[in-house]
Design a protein around this motif. Structure first.
Motif, PDB file in Angstrom:
ATOM      1  N   LEU A 203     -61.332  47.521  41.840  1.00  0.00           N
ATOM      2  CA  LEU A 203     -59.865  47.523  41.810  1.00  0.00           C
ATOM      3  C   LEU A 203     -59.311  46.103  41.803  1.00  0.00           C
ATOM      4  O   LEU A 203     -58.314  45.819  41.126  1.00  0.00           O
ATOM      5  CB  LEU A 203     -59.324  48.296  43.013  1.00  0.00           C
ATOM      6  N   LEU A 204     -59.961  45.205  42.538  1.00  0.00           N
ATOM      7  CA  LEU A 204     -59.520  43.805  42.533  1.00  0.00           C
ATOM      8  C   LEU A 204     -59.699  43.179  41.152  1.00  0.00           C
ATOM      9  O   LEU A 204     -58.830  42.450  40.671  1.00  0.00           O
ATOM     10  CB  LEU A 204     -60.308  43.003  43.579  1.00  0.00           C
ATOM     11  N   VAL A 205     -60.836  43.455  40.515  1.00  0.00           N
ATOM     12  CA  VAL A 205     -61.082  42.923  39.169  1.00  0.00           C
ATOM     13  C   VAL A 205     -60.022  43.448  38.203  1.00  0.00           C
ATOM     14  O   VAL A 205     -59.448  42.702  37.399  1.00  0.00           O
ATOM     15  CB  VAL A 205     -62.492  43.293  38.681  1.00  0.00           C
ATOM     16  N   MET A 206     -59.734  44.755  38.265  1.00  0.00           N
ATOM     17  CA  MET A 206     -58.721  45.344  37.384  1.00  0.00           C
ATOM     18  C   MET A 206     -57.353  44.729  37.628  1.00  0.00           C
ATOM     19  O   MET A 206     -56.619  44.412  36.684  1.00  0.00           O
ATOM     20  CB  MET A 206     -58.637  46.859  37.620  1.00  0.00           C
ATOM     21  N   ALA A 207     -56.996  44.574  38.910  1.00  0.00           N
ATOM     22  CA  ALA A 207     -55.674  44.040  39.239  1.00  0.00           C
ATOM     23  C   ALA A 207     -55.539  42.579  38.823  1.00  0.00           C
ATOM     24  O   ALA A 207     -54.546  42.184  38.197  1.00  0.00           O
ATOM     25  CB  ALA A 207     -55.421  44.182  40.743  1.00  0.00           C
ATOM     26  N   LEU A 208     -56.535  41.762  39.150  1.00  0.00           N
ATOM     27  CA  LEU A 208     -56.447  40.324  38.876  1.00  0.00           C
ATOM     28  C   LEU A 208     -56.468  40.031  37.378  1.00  0.00           C
ATOM     29  O   LEU A 208     -55.863  39.057  36.923  1.00  0.00           O
ATOM     30  CB  LEU A 208     -57.585  39.591  39.581  1.00  0.00           C
ATOM     31  N   THR A 209     -57.178  40.845  36.601  1.00  0.00           N
ATOM     32  CA  THR A 209     -57.167  40.652  35.143  1.00  0.00           C
ATOM     33  C   THR A 209     -55.917  41.257  34.513  1.00  0.00           C
ATOM     34  O   THR A 209     -55.353  40.697  33.577  1.00  0.00           O
ATOM     35  CB  THR A 209     -58.419  41.274  34.500  1.00  0.00           C
ATOM     36  N   GLY A 210     -55.452  42.382  35.043  1.00  0.00           N
ATOM     37  CA  GLY A 210     -54.266  43.031  34.490  1.00  0.00           C
ATOM     38  C   GLY A 210     -53.004  42.198  34.642  1.00  0.00           C
ATOM     39  O   GLY A 210     -52.086  42.287  33.818  1.00  0.00           O
TER      40      GLY A 210
END
Length: 371
Positions: A203-210
């Protein structure tokens, strides 16, 4: 310190929890969009191959396409498949993201690719809460709300990890398992704590890239971490005037593509596809990171004049593809897609289980007072 993190976690989650649920669940729905779309219309993406079949050269494919589409459609590109059972994809000016599927062996048109209304709605909810910007790069209330919520979500996830850290080995075991035999409240508590920690990294990867699609300042900072500038070089006045004069282009001889493809097939023993335009050819490599070599060719003879390998492309041009791959989970194929789907689904459930636990806790004191 734990109490501080608990308050941060709770009071940030309460106002934005439902929006996080919408963002995560719609994101989960979009993970397999391409796979589902291709399975619903297999005839647009695969053809029957028999031994001895030879694909038509690009010039013959273009001629066959022109016989089957209106003269008003201006061909922009032709993508040739690297697999024997793959199809050609033709794009035209003014048709948006739709492509025309063509049988590479017969030139027969299979039909236009399409995006299903369900996925269109999921995308509008995921990116803009059904309030898309008026044009690309513009702002909208929905886009800002999604961006701010995603920023808040990062803080919620980090505070959740801080709360989760156990003090004893027994506590660690309890926080990694979900109990299904001690009542609903314990089940939802364990689900919130245990499943949450498993999904947090994804979820952190998705949020930080999004966030790179939400805020220009964030995109600049994120690219800057990799030593890449997002500033575009200004076009000089002579270049601008030259661009204005190129309104009317001479008709392109598609027979040139035949020579280009022949030479590329000698240079590359395998590839995912070859994309041809009037100015260049791209050899898309197998894999999930959108890597491709770019070949420049003589527009009169089809002779390849230079090839720019993907490894030699400036990092700035690669960054968007990297962020997209890590945001969607496509970087590792079907395995990472499945993991991203599960993480996004869990991310959508976490606020709901959090609301349930919070309301349960608030009702307890009032019940004791009544007794």
């Amino acid at each position: 310190m734990n109490k501080v993190f608990r308050k941060i976690h709770l009071w940030l989650s309460v106002p934005v929890g439902l929006i996080i649920t919408v963002i995560c669940l719609t994101g989960a729905a979009l993970v397999f969009e391409r796979d589902i779309t291709e399975s619903l219309d297999p005839e647009l993406y695969k053809v029957t191959y028999t031994d001895g079949n030879a694909p038509l050269p690009p010039s013959e494919l273009v001629a066959a396409i022109r016989r089957q589409v209106p003269d008003s459609l201006e061909l922009l590109s032709l993508q040739l498949p690297g697999e024997r059972d793959g199809v050609c994809m033709a794009t035209f000016k003014g048709t948006g993201k739709r492509s025309l599927s063509v049988n590479p062996y017969t030139g027969e048109v299979n039909g236009w690719t399409k995006s299903y209304p369900f996925f269109q709605t999921m995308r509008k909810l995921h990116r803009w809460l059904m309030d898309p910007p008026a044009y690309k790069g513009a702002k909208s209330a929905g886009k800002v709300i999604v961006g701010v919520t995603t920023l808040v979500m990062v803080v919620i996830l980090v505070s959740g990890v801080a709360i989760w850290v156990p003090r004893t080995r027994k506590a660690l075991k309890n926080r990694l398992l979900v109990s299904c035999t001690k009542g609903w409240r314990r089940f939802w508590y364990d689900s919130h704590v245990s499943l949450g920690i498993y999904a947090t990294l994804f979820l952190l990867v998705m949020a930080l890239t999004g966030l790179t699609w939400s805020f220009q300042w964030y995109r600049t900072a994120a690219y800057g971490l990799f030593g890449v500038s997002t500033a575009r070089p200004a076009m000089s006045a002579p270049q601008q005037r030259g661009k204005e004069k190129q309104d009317k282009k001479p008709e392109f001889d598609y027979a040139v593509w035949d020579a280009v493809v022949s030479e590329l097939q000698v240079r590359y023993s395998s590839y995912a596809s070859i994309s041809l335009t009037a100015g260049k050819a791209q050899v898309n490599k197998p894999g999930n990171m959108r890597s491709s070599d770019t070949a420049a060719f003589d527009a009169r003879t089809g002779e390849i004049t230079s090839v720019t390998a993907y490894d030699d492309i400036p990092r700035a041009q690669k960054m968007k593809g990297w962020f997209y791959a890590f945001h969607t989970g496509s970087w590792g194929g079907m395995t990472t897609k499945a993991l991203y789907f599960l993480a996004a689904f869990i991310g959508g459930i976490l606020p709901l289980s959090g609301y349930y636990l919070w309301l349960k806790k608030k009702r307890r004191p009032s019940r004791k007072k009544e007794l």
